[in-house]
Scaffold this motif. Structure first.
Motif, PDB file in Angstrom:
ATOM      1  N   LEU A 111       0.821  -1.214   0.000  1.00  0.00           N
ATOM      2  CA  LEU A 111       0.000   0.000   0.000  1.00  0.00           C
ATOM      3  C   LEU A 111       0.857   1.268   0.000  1.00  0.00           C
ATOM      4  O   LEU A 111       0.323   2.370  -0.137  1.00  0.00           O
ATOM      5  N   ASN A 112       2.144   1.118   0.226  1.00  0.00           N
ATOM      6  CA  ASN A 112       3.034   2.256   0.525  1.00  0.00           C
ATOM      7  C   ASN A 112       2.435   3.106   1.637  1.00  0.00           C
ATOM      8  O   ASN A 112       2.342   4.339   1.559  1.00  0.00           O
ATOM      9  N   HIS A 113       2.015   2.404   2.678  1.00  0.00           N
ATOM     10  CA  HIS A 113       1.401   3.074   3.824  1.00  0.00           C
ATOM     11  C   HIS A 113       1.802   2.291   5.066  1.00  0.00           C
ATOM     12  O   HIS A 113       1.522   1.102   5.156  1.00  0.00           O
ATOM     13  N   HIS A 114       2.422   2.977   6.014  1.00  0.00           N
ATOM     14  CA  HIS A 114       3.138   2.256   7.068  1.00  0.00           C
ATOM     15  C   HIS A 114       2.612   2.584   8.466  1.00  0.00           C
ATOM     16  O   HIS A 114       2.297   3.744   8.751  1.00  0.00           O
ATOM     17  N   PRO A 115       2.555   1.578   9.308  1.00  0.00           N
ATOM     18  CA  PRO A 115       2.042   1.800  10.667  1.00  0.00           C
ATOM     19  C   PRO A 115       3.099   2.397  11.602  1.00  0.00           C
ATOM     20  O   PRO A 115       4.300   2.242  11.377  1.00  0.00           O
TER      21      PRO A 115
ATOM     22  N   LEU B 134      -2.461   4.008  13.458  1.00  0.00           N
ATOM     23  CA  LEU B 134      -2.546   4.307  12.026  1.00  0.00           C
ATOM     24  C   LEU B 134      -2.977   5.749  11.808  1.00  0.00           C
ATOM     25  O   LEU B 134      -3.973   6.209  12.381  1.00  0.00           O
ATOM     26  N   THR B 135      -2.221   6.446  11.000  1.00  0.00           N
ATOM     27  CA  THR B 135      -2.578   7.790  10.553  1.00  0.00           C
ATOM     28  C   THR B 135      -1.764   8.057   9.293  1.00  0.00           C
ATOM     29  O   THR B 135      -0.813   7.332   9.022  1.00  0.00           O
ATOM     30  N   THR B 136      -2.147   9.071   8.540  1.00  0.00           N
ATOM     31  CA  THR B 136      -1.416   9.382   7.304  1.00  0.00           C
ATOM     32  C   THR B 136      -0.585  10.630   7.546  1.00  0.00           C
ATOM     33  O   THR B 136      -1.124  11.729   7.716  1.00  0.00           O
ATOM     34  N   HIS B 137       0.721  10.441   7.602  1.00  0.00           N
ATOM     35  CA  HIS B 137       1.609  11.535   7.999  1.00  0.00           C
ATOM     36  C   HIS B 137       1.575  12.681   6.988  1.00  0.00           C
ATOM     37  O   HIS B 137       1.637  13.847   7.378  1.00  0.00           O
ATOM     38  N   ASP B 138       1.456  12.341   5.705  1.00  0.00           N
ATOM     39  CA  ASP B 138       1.473  13.376   4.656  1.00  0.00           C
ATOM     40  C   ASP B 138       0.369  14.417   4.847  1.00  0.00           C
ATOM     41  O   ASP B 138       0.541  15.571   4.468  1.00  0.00           O
ATOM     42  N   VAL B 139      -0.777  13.995   5.397  1.00  0.00           N
ATOM     43  CA  VAL B 139      -1.900  14.932   5.583  1.00  0.00           C
ATOM     44  C   VAL B 139      -2.278  15.074   7.059  1.00  0.00           C
ATOM     45  O   VAL B 139      -3.295  15.671   7.398  1.00  0.00           O
TER      46      VAL B 139
HETATM   47  C1  LIG Z   1       7.407   8.933   0.167  1.00  0.00           C
HETATM   48  C2  LIG Z   1       6.371   7.952   0.660  1.00  0.00           C
HETATM   49  O1  LIG Z   1       5.501   7.596  -0.368  1.00  0.00           O
HETATM   50  C3  LIG Z   1       5.551   8.532   1.777  1.00  0.00           C
HETATM   51  O2  LIG Z   1       6.412   9.076   2.765  1.00  0.00           O
HETATM   52  C4  LIG Z   1       4.549   7.566   2.391  1.00  0.00           C
HETATM   53  C5  LIG Z   1       5.177   6.333   2.995  1.00  0.00           C
HETATM   54  N1  LIG Z   1       4.338   5.727   4.019  1.00  0.00           N
HETATM   55  C6  LIG Z   1       3.447   6.438   4.714  1.00  0.00           C
HETATM   56  N2  LIG Z   1       2.811   5.919   5.754  1.00  0.00           N
HETATM   57  C7  LIG Z   1       1.969   6.632   6.482  1.00  0.00           C
HETATM   58  N3  LIG Z   1       1.354   6.076   7.536  1.00  0.00           N
HETATM   59  N4  LIG Z   1       1.719   7.905   6.189  1.00  0.00           N
HETATM   60  C8  LIG Z   1       2.289   8.528   5.162  1.00  0.00           C
HETATM   61  O3  LIG Z   1       2.034   9.711   4.936  1.00  0.00           O
HETATM   62  C9  LIG Z   1       3.198   7.784   4.367  1.00  0.00           C
HETATM   63  N5  LIG Z   1       3.776   8.315   3.326  1.00  0.00           N
END
Ligand SMILES: C[C@H](O)[C@H](O)[C@H]1CNC2=NC(N)=NC(=O)C2=N1
Length: 122
Positions: A57-61, A74-79
């Motif tokens: 998913l390219n999404h990490h815990p 779980l949260t989305t760091h980018d937003v």
């Molecule tokens: C560059 C890379 O795609 C981003 O940093 C991804 C990676 N995994 C991520 N994981 C999570 N939980 N939040 C993110 O915003 C996020 N961004």
């Protein structure tokens, strides 16, 4: 970039995760679940499956493991908040965890994440 979950999405998606033991992190737009496995091996097996899904998913815990306990946020760091990716990863983790014991004595009900969103922005 993935969008923050709308108020409608939250109302539709979060209650089911509340049922499986996900809770709101006070003061943060994030979901947390604490899983208690039989032993370290079971915990690590879960983490291995979850890690592969996270890569897919390219999404990490954010998570912590202490022997048989895995504490996941779980949260989305980018937003800086919850997106569809958090829902997808939470659901995958629920599948991998099966009927593992869940610790529920922390955080707030997921309904508070609907209110948080409503007060943040329309
Ligand atoms: C560059 C890379 O795609 C981003 O940093 C991804 C990676 N995994 C991520 N994981 C999570 N939980 N939040 C993110 O915003 C996020 N961004």
């Amino acid at each position: 970039m993935t969008d923050l979950l709308s108020t409608d999405d939250r109302a539709a998606l979060l209650p089911a995760l509340g049922e499986t033991g996900w809770a709101a992190v006070p003061g943060k737009d994030a979901l947390r679940k604490i899983l208690k496995f039989k032993n370290f091996s079971e915990a690590w097996g879960f983490m291995s499956r979850a890690a592969l899904m996270a890569e897919k998913l390219n999404h990490h815990p954010e998570w912590k493991n202490t022997y048989n306990v895995v504490d996941v946020t779980l949260t989305t760091h980018d937003v800086q908040g919850l997106t569809r990716l958090d829902i997808d990863l939470a659901r995958a983790m629920d599948r991998f965890a099966g009927s593992t014991e869940v610790q529920r004595n922390h955080g707030e009900p997921v309904s508070s994440l609907c209110e948080a969103r409503a007060s943040r922005k329309a």
